[in-house]
Every structure is written in structure tokens, then in C-alpha cells.
Design a protein around this motif. Structure first.
Motif, mmCIF file in Angstrom:
data_model
loop_
_atom_site.group_PDB
_atom_site.id
_atom_site.type_symbol
_atom_site.label_atom_id
_atom_site.label_comp_id
_atom_site.label_asym_id
_atom_site.label_seq_id
_atom_site.Cartn_x
_atom_site.Cartn_y
_atom_site.Cartn_z
ATOM 1 N N SER A 146 1.228 2.099 3.285
ATOM 2 C CA SER A 146 2.585 1.350 3.801
ATOM 3 C C SER A 146 1.993 0.593 4.880
ATOM 4 O O SER A 146 1.091 0.775 5.766
ATOM 5 N N VAL A 147 2.931 -0.512 5.341
ATOM 6 C CA VAL A 147 2.610 -1.157 6.714
ATOM 7 C C VAL A 147 2.733 -0.188 7.696
ATOM 8 O O VAL A 147 2.096 -0.158 8.985
ATOM 9 N N GLN A 148 3.623 0.869 7.697
ATOM 10 C CA GLN A 148 4.010 1.699 8.817
ATOM 11 C C GLN A 148 2.783 2.790 9.220
ATOM 12 O O GLN A 148 2.615 3.128 10.077
ATOM 13 N N LEU A 179 -0.265 1.921 8.375
ATOM 14 C CA LEU A 179 -1.096 0.994 9.195
ATOM 15 C C LEU A 179 -0.852 0.976 10.652
ATOM 16 O O LEU A 179 -1.904 1.153 11.339
ATOM 17 N N ASP A 200 -2.762 -4.239 0.206
ATOM 18 C CA ASP A 200 -1.234 -4.358 0.202
ATOM 19 C C ASP A 200 -0.711 -3.896 -1.185
ATOM 20 O O ASP A 200 0.468 -3.701 -1.442
ATOM 21 N N PHE A 219 0.608 -0.634 -1.491
ATOM 22 C CA PHE A 219 1.814 -0.092 -0.512
ATOM 23 C C PHE A 219 3.064 0.105 -1.392
ATOM 24 O O PHE A 219 3.342 -0.435 -2.120
ATOM 25 N N PRO A 221 0.925 -7.017 6.131
ATOM 26 C CA PRO A 221 1.612 -6.873 7.587
ATOM 27 C C PRO A 221 1.769 -8.029 8.310
ATOM 28 O O PRO A 221 1.044 -9.030 8.126
ATOM 29 N N THR A 222 2.546 -8.294 9.489
ATOM 30 C CA THR A 222 2.795 -9.438 10.031
ATOM 31 C C THR A 222 2.228 -9.068 11.510
ATOM 32 O O THR A 222 2.134 -8.238 11.934
ATOM 33 N N ASP A 240 4.490 -6.543 13.042
ATOM 34 C CA ASP A 240 4.049 -5.205 12.801
ATOM 35 C C ASP A 240 3.046 -4.816 13.502
ATOM 36 O O ASP A 240 2.961 -3.678 14.169
ATOM 37 N N ARG A 259 -7.826 -7.643 5.587
ATOM 38 C CA ARG A 259 -7.496 -6.779 4.086
ATOM 39 C C ARG A 259 -8.782 -6.624 3.530
ATOM 40 O O ARG A 259 -9.842 -7.082 3.714
ATOM 41 N N THR A 282 -4.474 -10.012 9.378
ATOM 42 C CA THR A 282 -3.379 -10.406 10.248
ATOM 43 C C THR A 282 -3.740 -10.219 11.606
ATOM 44 O O THR A 282 -4.543 -8.933 11.888
#
Length: 540
Positions: free
Chosen positions: A90-92, A94, A118, A121, A127-128, A131, A145, A152
Motif C-alpha cells: 500500500s502507499v501507506q 511505502l 502499485d 497495492f 504514490p504522489t 505521500d 517503481r 515519484t
């Protein structure tokens, strides 16, 4: 020692030679790093003299040394120094991995990580900047990636690069933007990645040597005796990167053989490489190899260039890095100097351009002796496969991509285009030479995982039952040849490696079981017993 006597003999093993004239033997004799003789145990032991080293291999199986036709050894080593992102789901996660890294490495100027996917995920999104700002608002953070074609950057990294809503997309790249404000989201694709990465402080030669020692040792432990590594990126890399490799080779610190591939994206840089290539003879373990070009991006990042729009993103057909004329100029220049060319092409639109360039170069310079190569050749049409065969193009394929990609390929390109995707068996039927690689650190460079993928076309859970497009599965023997004779042929090294034949380099791997006959699922946990390069044990 008598010149006729071997320096070492290895016996009590099943040597799978991959030499049709003598496919299996019991023993092997080595002299001056090359195979002196193969045959029965008693026959070979009779060649030994008082000073000959004798090694009993305990009834195990020995095969020619594994040869990865395309990876990024230095990038793999550098990735080990950064945030390890491959396990994030997940992004979190990361963000949490990044925060933990900052706490454990308080002196880092830049926070770098690679390997997130991703597609895996819980919420499949990239992610941005927002994030990554949670990791550190003051330090530049860049997460790449898994494919290496998208990254990102956080707000600080974008600020240092001068990237804002007024920054134009660079040629062959794009900057993702918020649709409402036009502000960059932090996601950079293809050539736009370099807008940020060019600012990252360059490692010293000693730093590069340190990470290369570590990467080489790990590769040797996996049974790799030769790797073709794309580690030279632009003429500027020829100073530190090439110097690091040359110093390691001259000091006898390269345990495995390395053929460098050089990405020189402009004519000026290509000419700079040609000068170095002509002036640098092969070393003990190091050889300067082909020009490596990128025709498009990645399937996972939707930057692979397709002839039709993406099924799950109908507003795009991916990205071409060059137009036909630009690619032609580079390939023609290499052909003029008889330099081999290997071009990254994942999508069928990119492959059309590459095959056009190869055909033009062959017609313009009939004396071009080096086999042209396409790296990846994932989304192909049948007519393109026929053309690959007619042009004598080598396909550098990565079986280990399939366990990951099979989950989204048809969604990306549609069932019809997927019918000749990753078409390994068809390539063989058409007579297309194929070489096996991993593209590490995109995927692990463990050849046994590649053999499993080639034989099953399934992920590690056994999905899908019977394999994805099972008609394209390879036999155990075909899979082994990919990572031995196939890769040697791709590099014009078939006279020196790929089989355990008299006169060939004494590079071989000892395994607890026959990798061509054992249950392919056992390959996932099989470990290499020993790796030999030039008849000398280099791992463990």
C-alpha cells in the motif's frame, strides 16, 4: 606441472553438458581455466598428475554456468543501499518504510528507494508528492517503481529540480499533473525521471566498487557465472562507472564475468562510447559490449508503446522514446562501426520501429556482423515474430516477468494482443534465437526462478491452473538452454561458454538435482551448492 595434465578434475557428478555430441558425462578436467576433457570418471582421473586438484562433487548435478543476458548489476547494488520497497502492499506502507529508513540513516542527503509495484497495492495507485512529503518535507525523496520507468518525487525534490506547473514535458517523457490546478503530482515518467535523478549526488568510485563487490558476490551465490549488465548510462558515466569496473577487474576482484551494455541515447554520446569501446580490450573478467537503446517504456507503467490504445486507459497508447529517423541514426551509426545493438522494446508499436531500423542497417551495411537484439519483446504480433526470424534478431526474454505480469496483461492490451505476448515457444518454433535474463532489480536474478517461470507460466501460488497461455511453456531442457547457450549466443560468446565442452571456459554450477527434470515447483526453493568460474570455486 606437465602441460598435458589438468590443473583440476571434478568427478562423481552428472554433468549435463548441453553438448549434443556428448550430453552427459561423469567427470570434467580443467587446464588454464578451460575445459581440457570430459568423459567417464576413470578416464578423466587417469589424466590427473601429482599436482592436480581432485574434487568429488558427491553425486550431484553440474550444468553450464548460468548466464543472465540482461540485468542492471550496479543498479541492483545501489538499490541495496536505499529503501527496500518491494514488499510494500500500500502507499501507506511505502511511507512507513521511508520513515523507518530516515530514522535508521539520519545522515542521508537524499532518501532513495526502488521496487514498489502499485499493481499489488490494496488501492492500485501511484504514490504522489503529498505521500512522500510525509516521509520528510526537508529532504528530497525519490521512490522509483519496480520497472524503473516511473518515479515519484516529493515536494523538496521537485523544488530542487525546478519542476512546477509551468515546466514542459521533456522529449520522450511526461510529468503527471493535477487536472484541476496543473500542479505536478510528483509522478514522473520515462525521460522526465532524469529531471530529478540527475541532481542526486554521484557515488564515488569507491562507493561504486563497494556495491559492485556485493552485487557480484550475490550473483555468484545464485549460480551466475556471466551477466550482461546495462550499467553505463550516457557518456558521463564512462568516467566513474567504467573506471570502477576496470579497477575491480584489474585487481582480480570480479568473481564473475561481466559484459557491459551501454545506454548512449544521442549520437554524440554514442561516438564517445565508440572511442572507449575501440580502445578498451577485453579484461580478465570484463568486456565492453553492445549499445543499449530504449524504444519505449514499461507495460506496468502504461508507457510501453502499443499500436492500439490501452484497454484500461483508452486515452493513451504509451510512449515512444524516439521517432523512426532518430532511432535509425543511432542504429546505423553502430552498424557502421560493427557494434552490436540491443534495443528495449516492450510494446508492438515500439517493436515495429526497432525492426525497421535493424532492416535498414542490415541493408545499408551488409558487413555488420553483430547480431541485433530486442530486449523484452513482450507484446508482439505474429507478423513481427516472423520478421524477427527473417532478420536473425535475438530476443532477450525474461521469463520471470510472467508471474507478475500475467495478472494485468490482458486488462492492459486485450485478449487478442495477448495471444502472442511472451510467446517463447512460438519464437523457438520460428527459429528466433532466445536468451534468458531477469532485468534485475526489476525482478530477482535467481536463474532457478526464471526456469520455474519458463516451465510453468504461473505465479508462486500456482495461478492460473495449467499456466497462462500454456502453449508457450518451455520444457526443462529448453529453459536451461535459455540461461546458458542462448545467452552465450546473444553475446557472440558461443565458442567460449554455454556448454561443457573441451576448449570452453570451465564455468559451471553444482545443484542438488537436475533442473531440467525435477518438479518445477522445487526450483523455487532449490539452492546452488557451488559456483565455479574458470574452474575455481567462487561461491559459497
Amino acid at each position: 606441472m606437465d602441460k598435458a595434465q589438468p590443473t583440476a578434475v571434478f568427478f562423481n557428478a552428472r554433468f549435463l553438458t548441453l553438448d549434443p555430441s556428448l550430453p552427459e558425462v561423469e567427470a570434467l578436467a580443467v587446464r588454464d581455466g578451460r575445459i581440457l576433457a570430459v568423459g567417464g570418471k576413470e578416464e578423466i582421473l587417469r589424466l590427473a598428475g601429482p599436482a592436480t586438484h581432485r574434487e568429488d562433487l558427491g553425486g550431484q548435478v553440474a550444468v553450464p554456468g548460468f548466464h543472465d543476458s540482461h540485468l542492471h548489476l550496479l543498479s541492483w547494488g545501489l538499490t541495496m543501499d536505499g529503501v527496500q520497497l518491494s514488499k510494500a502492499r500500500s502507499v501507506q506502507e511505502l511511507v512507513e518504510l521511508g520513515r523507518a529508513y530516515v530514522q535508521e540513516n539520519p545522515g542521508r542527503q537524499w532518501i532513495l528507494g526502488r521496487g514498489f509495484n502499485d499493481e499489488l497495492f490494496t488501492e492500485a495507485r501511484l504514490p504522489t508528492r503529498a505521500d512522500l512529503d510525509q516521509i520528510s518535507p526537508m529532504q528530497p525523496v525519490v521512490f522509483t517503481r519496480v520497472c524503473g520507468h516511473i518515479c515519484t518525487a516529493n515536494s523538496r525534490a521537485l523544488e530542487l529540480a525546478g519542476i512546477n506547473e509551468h515546466t514542459p514535458d521533456p522529449p520522450g517523457g511526461s510529468i503527471d499533473r493535477d487536472t484541476a490546478t496543473g500542479r505536478p503530482t510528483g509522478v514522473l515518467r520515462e525521460n522526465a525521471v532524469e529531471l530529478v535523478t540527475k541532481l542526486i549526488p554521484s557515488p564515488t568510485v569507491e562507493d561504486l566498487k563497494r556495491v559492485l563487490r556485493r552485487a557480484c558476490a550475490r550473483a555468484a551465490a545464485l549460480g551466475l557465472t556471466t551477466v550482461q549488465s546495462n550499467d553505463l548510462h550516457g557518456a558521463a558515466s564512462l568516467d566513474k562507472r567504467l573506471r570502477a569496473y576496470l579497477e575491480l577487474d584489474q585487481a582480480g576482484e570480479l568473481p564473475i564475468r561481466i559484459i557491459l551494455q551501454a545506454s548512449m541515447p544521442t549520437l554524440e554520446e554514442l561516438h564517445a562510447y565508440l572511442e572507449v569501446w575501440k580502445a578498451t580490450p577485453p579484461g580478465a573478467q570484463l568486456t565492453l559490449g553492445p549499445l543499449k537503446l530504449f524504444a519505449d517504456g514499461s507495460l506496468g507503467g502504461r508507457t510501453a508503446a502499443l499500436t492500439c490504445p490501452y484497454g484500461d486507459a483508452p486515452d493513451t497508447r504509451g510512449m515512444l522514446i524516439y521517432n523512426q529517423e532518430e532511432l535509425d541514426q543511432l542504429v546505423l551509426t553502430a552498424a557502421q562501426h560493427d557494434l552490436q545493438v540491443a534495443v528495449h522494446a516492450i510494446g508492438d508499436r515500439a517493436l515495429d520501429l526497432v525492426l525497421n531500423s535493424f532492416a535498414r542497417a542490415k541493408a545499408t551495411y551488409p558487413a555488420w556482423s553483430k547480431r541485433p537484439r530486442v530486449i523484452h519483446a513482450q507484446i508482439t504480433r505474429y507478423d513481427q515474430l516472423v520478421r524477427l526470424s527473417q532478420l536473425g534478431v535475438v530476443a532477450d526474454i525474461q521469463p520471470i516477468f510472467v508471474p507478475t505480469d500475467l495478472h494485468f496483461v490482458e486488462e492492459r492490451v486485450g485478449a487478442e494482443k495477448a495471444s502472442y505476448a511472451y510467446a517463447w515457444k512460438t519464437m523457438g518454433t520460428l527459429g528466433i534465437p532466445t536468451a534468458g535474463g531477469s532485468d534485475c532489480p526489476v525482478e530477482p536474478c535467481n536463474p532457478l526462478l526464471g526456469l520455474h517461470a519458463a516451465r510453468t507460466r504461473q505465479d508462486r501460488s500456482g495461478y492460473p491452473p495449467g499456466g497462462w497461455h500454456p502453449q508457450e511453456r518451455l520444457t526443462g531442457a529448453e529453459a536451461l538452454r535459455l540461461f546458458t547457450t542462448g545467452s552465450a549466443y546473444a553475446a557472440h560468446e558461443e565458442a567460449d561458454r554455454g556448454t561443457l565442452s573441451p576448449g570452453r571456459l570451465a564455468d559451471f554450477v553444482v545443484l542438488p538435482a537436475d533442473p531440467t527434470e525435477t518438479d518445477p515447483w522445487k526450483l523455487l526453493t532449490m539452492e546452488v551448492t557451488a559456483t565455479y568460474v574458470g574452474g575455481k570455486r567462487v561461491s559459497p
